[in-house]
Motif scaffolding. Structure first.
Motif, PDB file in Angstrom:
ATOM      1  N   ASP A   1     -22.377 -23.594 -40.221  1.00 37.18           N
ATOM      2  CA  ASP A   1     -21.683 -24.628 -39.430  1.00 37.18           C
ATOM      3  C   ASP A   1     -22.618 -25.690 -38.859  1.00 37.18           C
ATOM      4  O   ASP A   1     -22.184 -26.769 -38.485  1.00 37.18           O
ATOM      5  N   ASP A   2     -23.915 -25.371 -38.749  1.00 38.25           N
ATOM      6  CA  ASP A   2     -24.793 -26.332 -38.087  1.00 38.25           C
ATOM      7  C   ASP A   2     -25.983 -26.711 -38.956  1.00 38.25           C
ATOM      8  O   ASP A   2     -27.089 -26.900 -38.463  1.00 38.25           O
ATOM      9  N   GLY A   3     -25.746 -26.831 -40.255  1.00 41.55           N
ATOM     10  CA  GLY A   3     -26.837 -27.297 -41.100  1.00 41.55           C
ATOM     11  C   GLY A   3     -26.744 -26.767 -42.508  1.00 41.55           C
ATOM     12  O   GLY A   3     -25.672 -26.402 -42.974  1.00 41.55           O
ATOM     13  N   LYS A   4     -27.891 -26.741 -43.147  1.00 40.71           N
ATOM     14  CA  LYS A   4     -27.948 -26.269 -44.526  1.00 40.71           C
ATOM     15  C   LYS A   4     -27.698 -24.757 -44.552  1.00 40.71           C
ATOM     16  O   LYS A   4     -27.677 -24.110 -43.511  1.00 40.71           O
ATOM     17  N   GLN A   5     -27.517 -24.233 -45.764  1.00 42.22           N
ATOM     18  CA  GLN A   5     -27.183 -22.814 -45.900  1.00 42.22           C
ATOM     19  C   GLN A   5     -28.239 -21.918 -45.257  1.00 42.22           C
ATOM     20  O   GLN A   5     -29.406 -22.284 -45.150  1.00 42.22           O
ATOM     21  N   ASN A   6     -27.802 -20.716 -44.847  1.00 44.30           N
ATOM     22  CA  ASN A   6     -28.755 -19.751 -44.303  1.00 44.30           C
ATOM     23  C   ASN A   6     -28.259 -18.340 -44.537  1.00 44.30           C
ATOM     24  O   ASN A   6     -27.338 -18.114 -45.331  1.00 44.30           O
ATOM     25  N   PHE A   7     -28.896 -17.387 -43.864  1.00 40.08           N
ATOM     26  CA  PHE A   7     -28.513 -15.988 -43.964  1.00 40.08           C
ATOM     27  C   PHE A   7     -28.068 -15.488 -42.590  1.00 40.08           C
ATOM     28  O   PHE A   7     -28.659 -15.865 -41.576  1.00 40.08           O
ATOM     29  N   LYS A   8     -27.045 -14.646 -42.596  1.00 36.89           N
ATOM     30  CA  LYS A   8     -26.546 -14.058 -41.370  1.00 36.89           C
ATOM     31  C   LYS A   8     -27.035 -12.621 -41.270  1.00 36.89           C
ATOM     32  O   LYS A   8     -26.993 -11.873 -42.257  1.00 36.89           O
ATOM     33  N   LEU A   9     -27.494 -12.209 -40.058  1.00 40.95           N
ATOM     34  CA  LEU A   9     -27.945 -10.835 -39.799  1.00 40.95           C
ATOM     35  C   LEU A   9     -26.911 -10.140 -38.934  1.00 40.95           C
ATOM     36  O   LEU A   9     -26.614 -10.596 -37.817  1.00 40.95           O
TER      37      LEU A   9
ATOM     38  N   ALA B   1     -22.109 -11.653 -36.836  1.00 45.66           N
ATOM     39  CA  ALA B   1     -23.566 -11.726 -36.950  1.00 45.66           C
ATOM     40  C   ALA B   1     -24.127 -11.918 -35.545  1.00 45.66           C
ATOM     41  O   ALA B   1     -23.539 -12.640 -34.732  1.00 45.66           O
ATOM     42  N   SER B   2     -25.270 -11.281 -35.257  1.00 42.79           N
ATOM     43  CA  SER B   2     -25.925 -11.512 -33.967  1.00 42.79           C
ATOM     44  C   SER B   2     -27.066 -12.510 -34.110  1.00 42.79           C
ATOM     45  O   SER B   2     -27.539 -13.063 -33.129  1.00 42.79           O
ATOM     46  N   VAL B   3     -27.502 -12.720 -35.348  1.00 46.65           N
ATOM     47  CA  VAL B   3     -28.638 -13.601 -35.626  1.00 46.65           C
ATOM     48  C   VAL B   3     -28.330 -14.378 -36.895  1.00 46.65           C
ATOM     49  O   VAL B   3     -27.688 -13.857 -37.804  1.00 46.65           O
ATOM     50  N   GLU B   4     -28.764 -15.655 -36.953  1.00 48.56           N
ATOM     51  CA  GLU B   4     -28.746 -16.371 -38.229  1.00 48.56           C
ATOM     52  C   GLU B   4     -30.139 -16.942 -38.458  1.00 48.56           C
ATOM     53  O   GLU B   4     -30.865 -17.240 -37.512  1.00 48.56           O
ATOM     54  N   THR B   5     -30.501 -17.076 -39.724  1.00 44.78           N
ATOM     55  CA  THR B   5     -31.863 -17.518 -40.020  1.00 44.78           C
ATOM     56  C   THR B   5     -31.978 -19.030 -39.929  1.00 44.78           C
ATOM     57  O   THR B   5     -30.980 -19.761 -39.930  1.00 44.78           O
ATOM     58  N   THR B   6     -33.205 -19.487 -39.868  1.00 49.09           N
ATOM     59  CA  THR B   6     -33.510 -20.907 -40.039  1.00 49.09           C
ATOM     60  C   THR B   6     -32.817 -21.364 -41.326  1.00 49.09           C
ATOM     61  O   THR B   6     -32.908 -20.675 -42.339  1.00 49.09           O
ATOM     62  N   PRO B   7     -32.105 -22.507 -41.303  1.00 53.73           N
ATOM     63  CA  PRO B   7     -31.482 -22.978 -42.547  1.00 53.73           C
ATOM     64  C   PRO B   7     -32.543 -23.265 -43.617  1.00 53.73           C
ATOM     65  O   PRO B   7     -33.695 -23.564 -43.302  1.00 53.73           O
ATOM     66  N   VAL B   8     -32.136 -23.151 -44.893  1.00 54.42           N
ATOM     67  CA  VAL B   8     -33.072 -23.482 -45.973  1.00 54.42           C
ATOM     68  C   VAL B   8     -33.359 -24.982 -45.937  1.00 54.42           C
ATOM     69  O   VAL B   8     -32.624 -25.764 -45.333  1.00 54.42           O
ATOM     70  N   SER B   9     -34.440 -25.374 -46.597  1.00 50.81           N
ATOM     71  CA  SER B   9     -34.892 -26.766 -46.498  1.00 50.81           C
ATOM     72  C   SER B   9     -34.154 -27.693 -47.454  1.00 50.81           C
ATOM     73  O   SER B   9     -34.223 -28.904 -47.299  1.00 50.81           O
ATOM     74  N   THR B  10     -33.465 -27.131 -48.422  1.00 47.95           N
ATOM     75  CA  THR B  10     -32.809 -27.968 -49.431  1.00 47.95           C
ATOM     76  C   THR B  10     -31.299 -27.959 -49.259  1.00 47.95           C
ATOM     77  O   THR B  10     -30.722 -26.990 -48.780  1.00 47.95           O
ATOM     78  N   SER B  11     -30.653 -29.061 -49.692  1.00 51.11           N
ATOM     79  CA  SER B  11     -29.212 -29.239 -49.496  1.00 51.11           C
ATOM     80  C   SER B  11     -28.404 -28.497 -50.561  1.00 51.11           C
ATOM     81  O   SER B  11     -28.929 -28.090 -51.584  1.00 51.11           O
ATOM     82  N   GLY B  12     -27.122 -28.413 -50.296  1.00 53.80           N
ATOM     83  CA  GLY B  12     -26.185 -27.848 -51.270  1.00 53.80           C
ATOM     84  C   GLY B  12     -26.346 -26.348 -51.389  1.00 53.80           C
ATOM     85  O   GLY B  12     -26.805 -25.677 -50.472  1.00 53.80           O
ATOM     86  N   ASP B  13     -25.949 -25.818 -52.548  1.00 54.76           N
ATOM     87  CA  ASP B  13     -25.994 -24.378 -52.761  1.00 54.76           C
ATOM     88  C   ASP B  13     -27.433 -23.983 -53.069  1.00 54.76           C
ATOM     89  O   ASP B  13     -27.911 -24.188 -54.175  1.00 54.76           O
ATOM     90  N   ALA B  14     -28.132 -23.433 -52.090  1.00 59.48           N
ATOM     91  CA  ALA B  14     -29.578 -23.213 -52.248  1.00 59.48           C
ATOM     92  C   ALA B  14     -30.009 -21.807 -51.838  1.00 59.48           C
ATOM     93  O   ALA B  14     -30.730 -21.141 -52.568  1.00 59.48           O
ATOM     94  N   ALA B  15     -29.569 -21.357 -50.659  1.00 57.01           N
ATOM     95  CA  ALA B  15     -29.877 -19.973 -50.269  1.00 57.01           C
ATOM     96  C   ALA B  15     -29.112 -19.054 -51.207  1.00 57.01           C
ATOM     97  O   ALA B  15     -27.990 -19.360 -51.600  1.00 57.01           O
TER      98      ALA B  15
END
Ligand code: CA
Ligand code: CA
Ligand code: CA
Ligand code: CA
Ligand code: CA
Length: 341
Positions: free
Chosen positions: A328-336, A42-56
């Motif tokens: 690796d550095d927070g809540k779930q997110n999306f990889k681009l 991935a060259s970009v990852e999004t801002t992590p979602v605001s909620t914990s656990g399995d959320a994105a």
């Protein structure tokens, strides 16, 4: 007082155990099949979602019709709403709304005589399919329609100039709905359904070829031919546990449109993505993984995916988006991911 001390000791011991659990580095996992699987970054990852656990959960790529740099990714947070991320991964909008699980979009549609880009999503908060309008300013909620209990997977189709919505359920049921325009309003009418054996989620439609692809999470990937009309006996494209290496759950499905369209499936159980020809005989082509580089961690336990073959800034041959279950550095997110298929 004595009770309090015992309690504190217990809390302390739980805390000291935590780092051991969290230190499992998903990006350091060694996969036995690594030699037969392509590694992408991935060259970009999004801002992590605001909620914990399995959320994105599920992304959808919106391509700006004239200025490609203004294209964006819509991502569901299944605990709170829909986020919009620019191509640098920054969250530029959040629409707090229900419990949206899967989202899909269609651009260049016409509703009530006006051109529109639409999106729709399965919402488990109130068992509806919600609809949004999309333009360069972001997304706007427009309407919702009640469907069956716990709409789970979701995808749109534009067959024969009509908009269809497909809802998949944990019971193995697939429902086909048609969006109909009334004088001043919209109506979502169920037009067919089909029962498979076990839990479904991911689906994607090939508008041009009248096909619907559906993932049966623990079983395999199905295709329905002639999906614009009736849902009849589907064909099994690949089965969990086959030599092609797909491992349950089968999660997100997406289509890479080109002269020879390709189907991509998230093989969640081994953190990989399987690629098939999206036309008969649906030949398996390859698998790839999104692995860590120095900037961005890889994608593991991926739910939803989306892809476009449109050249976008930073993604010259196409953009693949994958939900990451272990950021690796927070809540779930999306990889681009820059992709070239
Ligand atoms: Ca998940
Ligand atoms: Ca699932
Ligand atoms: Ca999911
Ligand atoms: Ca990750
Ligand atoms: Ca990260």
């Amino acid at each position: 007082m004595k009770k309090f001390i015992i309690h504190s000791v217990l809390i302390a011991s739980v805390i000291t155990m935590l780092p051991a659990c969290e230190s499992l580095n998903r990006d350091a996992l060694q996969y036995k099949d690594a030699s037969s699987v392509t590694a992408l970054n991935a060259s970009v990852e999004t801002t992590p979602v605001s909620t914990s656990g399995d959320a994105a959960d599920d992304p959808a790529i919106w391509v700006h019709p004239t200025d490609k740099s203004k294209s964006f990714v819509i991502g569901t947070n299944k605990k709170s709403g829909l986020a919009v991320y620019n191509l640098q991964g920054e969250q530029i909008q959040f629409l707090q709304h229900g419990l949206p699980n899967n989202v899909d979009i269609r651009q260049g549609m016409t509703l009530n005589g006006k051109p529109i880009d639409v999106g729709a999503f399965s919402d488990r908060a109130d068992n509806t399919v919600g609809w949004i309008r999309i333009d360069e300013t972001g997304i706007e909620f427009i309407d919702k329609f009640t469907v069956n209990t716990e709409p789970y997977g979701f995808c749109l189709a534009h067959f024969n100039n009509k908009l269809f919505a497909f809802v998949t359920y944990k019971t193995g049921l697939i429902e086909q709905y048609e969006l109909r325009e009334q004088k001043q309003s919209l109506d979502l009418v169920m037009t067919d359904s089909y029962q498979l054996s076990s839990q479904l989620e991911g689906c994607v439609a090939d508008d041009k070829r009248n096909r619907l692809f559906v993932g049966e999470e623990e079983y395999g990937i199905w295709v329905f031919d002639g999906a614009a009309d009736k849902l009849t006996q589907p064909l099994l494209i690949d089965k969990v546990g086959s030599n092609n290496g797909i491992v349950a759950d089968i999660e997100g499905l997406t289509l890479f449109h080109s002269s020879a369209p390709l189907l991509i499936a998230s093989s969640q159980g081994n953190d990989s993505f399987a690629v098939y020809e999206a036309t008969p005989p649906y030949t398996f082509k390859s698998r790839f993984r999104v692995v860590a580089n120095t900037q961005v961690d890889g994608a593991q336990e991926t739910d939803g995916i989306d892809v476009t073959n449109t050249s976008l800034p930073g993604f010259p041959n196409g953009l693949f988006v994958a939900q990451d279950g272990f950021n690796d550095d927070g809540k779930q997110n999306f990889k681009l991911v820059p992709i070239d298929l």
